[in-house]
Design a protein around this motif. Sequence first.
Motif, PDB file in Angstrom:
ATOM      1  N   ALA A  71       2.630  20.682 -29.656  1.00 16.75           N
ATOM      2  CA  ALA A  71       3.261  21.778 -30.396  1.00 16.75           C
ATOM      3  C   ALA A  71       2.753  23.128 -29.910  1.00 16.75           C
ATOM      4  O   ALA A  71       3.530  24.076 -29.723  1.00 16.75           O
ATOM      5  N   ALA A  72       1.452  23.238 -29.690  1.00 13.95           N
ATOM      6  CA  ALA A  72       0.878  24.504 -29.244  1.00 13.95           C
ATOM      7  C   ALA A  72       1.343  24.849 -27.834  1.00 13.95           C
ATOM      8  O   ALA A  72       1.655  26.016 -27.538  1.00 13.95           O
ATOM      9  N   GLU A  73       1.406  23.854 -26.973  1.00 15.23           N
ATOM     10  CA  GLU A  73       1.800  24.121 -25.588  1.00 15.23           C
ATOM     11  C   GLU A  73       3.277  24.458 -25.460  1.00 15.23           C
ATOM     12  O   GLU A  73       3.709  25.004 -24.440  1.00 15.23           O
ATOM     13  N   ARG A  78       0.901  32.934 -22.698  1.00 15.99           N
ATOM     14  CA  ARG A  78       0.692  33.004 -21.259  1.00 15.99           C
ATOM     15  C   ARG A  78       0.382  31.607 -20.740  1.00 15.99           C
ATOM     16  O   ARG A  78      -0.315  30.831 -21.412  1.00 15.99           O
ATOM     17  N   PRO A  79       0.881  31.242 -19.572  1.00 14.38           N
ATOM     18  CA  PRO A  79       0.540  29.929 -19.012  1.00 14.38           C
ATOM     19  C   PRO A  79      -0.975  29.714 -18.955  1.00 14.38           C
ATOM     20  O   PRO A  79      -1.456  28.613 -19.208  1.00 14.38           O
ATOM     21  N   LEU A  80      -1.699  30.775 -18.661  1.00 10.70           N
ATOM     22  CA  LEU A  80      -3.150  30.664 -18.578  1.00 10.70           C
ATOM     23  C   LEU A  80      -3.752  30.241 -19.919  1.00 10.70           C
ATOM     24  O   LEU A  80      -4.701  29.468 -19.966  1.00 10.70           O
ATOM     25  N   THR A  81      -3.163  30.723 -21.037  1.00 11.16           N
ATOM     26  CA  THR A  81      -3.670  30.357 -22.356  1.00 11.16           C
ATOM     27  C   THR A  81      -3.379  28.898 -22.650  1.00 11.16           C
ATOM     28  O   THR A  81      -4.220  28.177 -23.213  1.00 11.16           O
ATOM     29  N   ARG A  82      -2.188  28.426 -22.298  1.00 13.28           N
ATOM     30  CA  ARG A  82      -1.865  27.013 -22.492  1.00 13.28           C
ATOM     31  C   ARG A  82      -2.821  26.118 -21.704  1.00 13.28           C
ATOM     32  O   ARG A  82      -3.297  25.090 -22.198  1.00 13.28           O
ATOM     33  N   LEU A  83      -3.080  26.504 -20.468  1.00  8.80           N
ATOM     34  CA  LEU A  83      -3.959  25.700 -19.627  1.00  8.80           C
ATOM     35  C   LEU A  83      -5.401  25.755 -20.132  1.00  8.80           C
ATOM     36  O   LEU A  83      -6.144  24.775 -20.011  1.00  8.80           O
ATOM     37  N   ALA A  84      -5.794  26.876 -20.705  1.00 10.30           N
ATOM     38  CA  ALA A  84      -7.127  26.975 -21.307  1.00 10.30           C
ATOM     39  C   ALA A  84      -7.244  26.013 -22.476  1.00 10.30           C
ATOM     40  O   ALA A  84      -8.268  25.332 -22.644  1.00 10.30           O
ATOM     41  N   PRO A 270       8.080  29.548 -21.474  1.00 11.07           N
ATOM     42  CA  PRO A 270       8.209  30.998 -21.679  1.00 11.07           C
ATOM     43  C   PRO A 270       6.949  31.635 -22.242  1.00 11.07           C
ATOM     44  O   PRO A 270       6.265  31.081 -23.094  1.00 11.07           O
ATOM     45  N   ALA A 271       6.658  32.830 -21.730  1.00  8.65           N
ATOM     46  CA  ALA A 271       5.575  33.646 -22.258  1.00  8.65           C
ATOM     47  C   ALA A 271       6.192  34.809 -23.018  1.00  8.65           C
ATOM     48  O   ALA A 271       7.294  35.252 -22.714  1.00  8.65           O
ATOM     49  N   LYS A 272       5.485  35.286 -24.008  1.00  4.14           N
ATOM     50  CA  LYS A 272       5.998  36.406 -24.798  1.00  4.14           C
ATOM     51  C   LYS A 272       6.125  37.635 -23.909  1.00  4.14           C
ATOM     52  O   LYS A 272       5.207  37.968 -23.158  1.00  4.14           O
ATOM     53  N   ALA A 273       7.270  38.324 -23.983  1.00  2.18           N
ATOM     54  CA  ALA A 273       7.476  39.525 -23.193  1.00  2.18           C
ATOM     55  C   ALA A 273       6.541  40.628 -23.673  1.00  2.18           C
ATOM     56  O   ALA A 273       6.254  40.744 -24.861  1.00  2.18           O
ATOM     57  N   THR A 274       6.058  41.444 -22.732  1.00  2.00           N
ATOM     58  CA  THR A 274       5.188  42.561 -23.078  1.00  2.00           C
ATOM     59  C   THR A 274       5.932  43.864 -22.886  1.00  2.00           C
ATOM     60  O   THR A 274       7.022  43.914 -22.311  1.00  2.00           O
ATOM     61  N   ALA A 275       5.334  44.934 -23.361  1.00  2.96           N
ATOM     62  CA  ALA A 275       5.979  46.240 -23.247  1.00  2.96           C
ATOM     63  C   ALA A 275       6.140  46.651 -21.794  1.00  2.96           C
ATOM     64  O   ALA A 275       7.065  47.363 -21.433  1.00  2.96           O
ATOM     65  N   SER A 276       5.233  46.191 -20.950  1.00  5.48           N
ATOM     66  CA  SER A 276       5.279  46.602 -19.556  1.00  5.48           C
ATOM     67  C   SER A 276       6.158  45.707 -18.706  1.00  5.48           C
ATOM     68  O   SER A 276       6.552  46.066 -17.613  1.00  5.48           O
ATOM     69  N   SER A 277       6.459  44.517 -19.199  1.00  8.52           N
ATOM     70  CA  SER A 277       7.258  43.590 -18.405  1.00  8.52           C
ATOM     71  C   SER A 277       8.023  42.655 -19.314  1.00  8.52           C
ATOM     72  O   SER A 277       7.440  41.901 -20.061  1.00  8.52           O
ATOM     73  N   ILE A 283       5.818  31.497 -11.048  1.00 10.27           N
ATOM     74  CA  ILE A 283       4.547  30.998 -10.528  1.00 10.27           C
ATOM     75  C   ILE A 283       4.812  29.733  -9.733  1.00 10.27           C
ATOM     76  O   ILE A 283       5.363  28.770 -10.254  1.00 10.27           O
ATOM     77  N   ALA A 284       4.423  29.746  -8.484  1.00 11.11           N
ATOM     78  CA  ALA A 284       4.619  28.573  -7.641  1.00 11.11           C
ATOM     79  C   ALA A 284       3.383  27.681  -7.733  1.00 11.11           C
ATOM     80  O   ALA A 284       2.283  28.114  -7.377  1.00 11.11           O
ATOM     81  N   PRO A 285       3.526  26.452  -8.239  1.00  8.31           N
ATOM     82  CA  PRO A 285       2.363  25.558  -8.325  1.00  8.31           C
ATOM     83  C   PRO A 285       1.911  25.126  -6.938  1.00  8.31           C
ATOM     84  O   PRO A 285       2.683  25.141  -5.973  1.00  8.31           O
ATOM     85  N   VAL A 286       0.646  24.743  -6.839  1.00  2.00           N
ATOM     86  CA  VAL A 286       0.136  24.264  -5.564  1.00  2.00           C
ATOM     87  C   VAL A 286       0.696  22.870  -5.301  1.00  2.00           C
ATOM     88  O   VAL A 286       1.035  22.132  -6.224  1.00  2.00           O
TER      89      VAL A 286
END
Length: 299
Positions: A71-73, A78-84, A270-277, A283-286
């Motif tokens: 559910a959280a994922e 941010r993808p980084l937060t999910r992976l954390a 999807p990541a939440k949109a920010t004011a700057s973007s 992101i291309a996975p390895v």
Amino acid sequence: MAVLREVESRGAIETAKRIRQRISAVFIYGIAEGIVTSDPAEKLGAALKPLRKGRQPAITELKPLQKMIIAAEEDYARPLTRLALRLLALTAVRPNELRGAEWAEFEDLNGREPLWRIPATRMKGDLDRKEEIKGDHLVPLTPQAIAVLRALWPLSGDGRLVFPSNRHLHRPMSENAIGYLLNRAGYHGHHVPQGFRAAFSTIMNEWAERHGKDHDRKVIDLMLAHVPKEKVEGAYNRAAFMPRRRELAIIWADMLSECLPHPVILLDRPAKATASSSRRRAIAPVDEDFRFPSRRRAA
């Protein structure tokens, strides 16, 4: 006070305390600017209800824990937060130890016995623990954990920190990022980032009771960086039982990951949109043949 009492009435005691701090900060600014002469929120903290002490909330059954991770994922983050979140669940380290992780702390990522060596200076404990020569906490890495690190590499592999802040790459991610993700997924008051340690301890000790070997309970405590009460810090061998620790880590990762998606999939959510973007960077996975470049060990 009326505003804070309304928040308190919902049971959000910590939130009420944080709001008081924000209100106070506004008035402190006002005093500095000559707009007001006093801070009416300064003394309100003593009148608020105290935080409830005790064990932090944690889900300690495997199926509900997996359901919570899924559910959280699937929520915005941010993808980084999910992976954390995923790596925290797999390793059961303390959240602050995860946030401060540096790529140089990881050893033999391309080999058969990959290891995360968390320096003693970053471990919880008093000054004696932090200055202990052999006080590093050793975390054997499972194939599932390596898969998470592979997914993370395109995000932060060119920097020092594994989980950098979104705004300041030289600083760790926010201490609240994973907790907020769990809250948004509907688990406020049911599970906190620290709760993965309780989940690991409970589930693995129950497993050890049925299927384990002698001393597995002590090994599980060692994996959580707990020091037995009968041992003094300097006399405790933190590298002990490493083969068994690796076996138990794999058993835990296999059980936990049974119905979880591959970490690479988390990059495309999807990541939440920010004011700057308003558009998320692709992101291309390895690829599967990727090998981590050698790095100097952290000082």
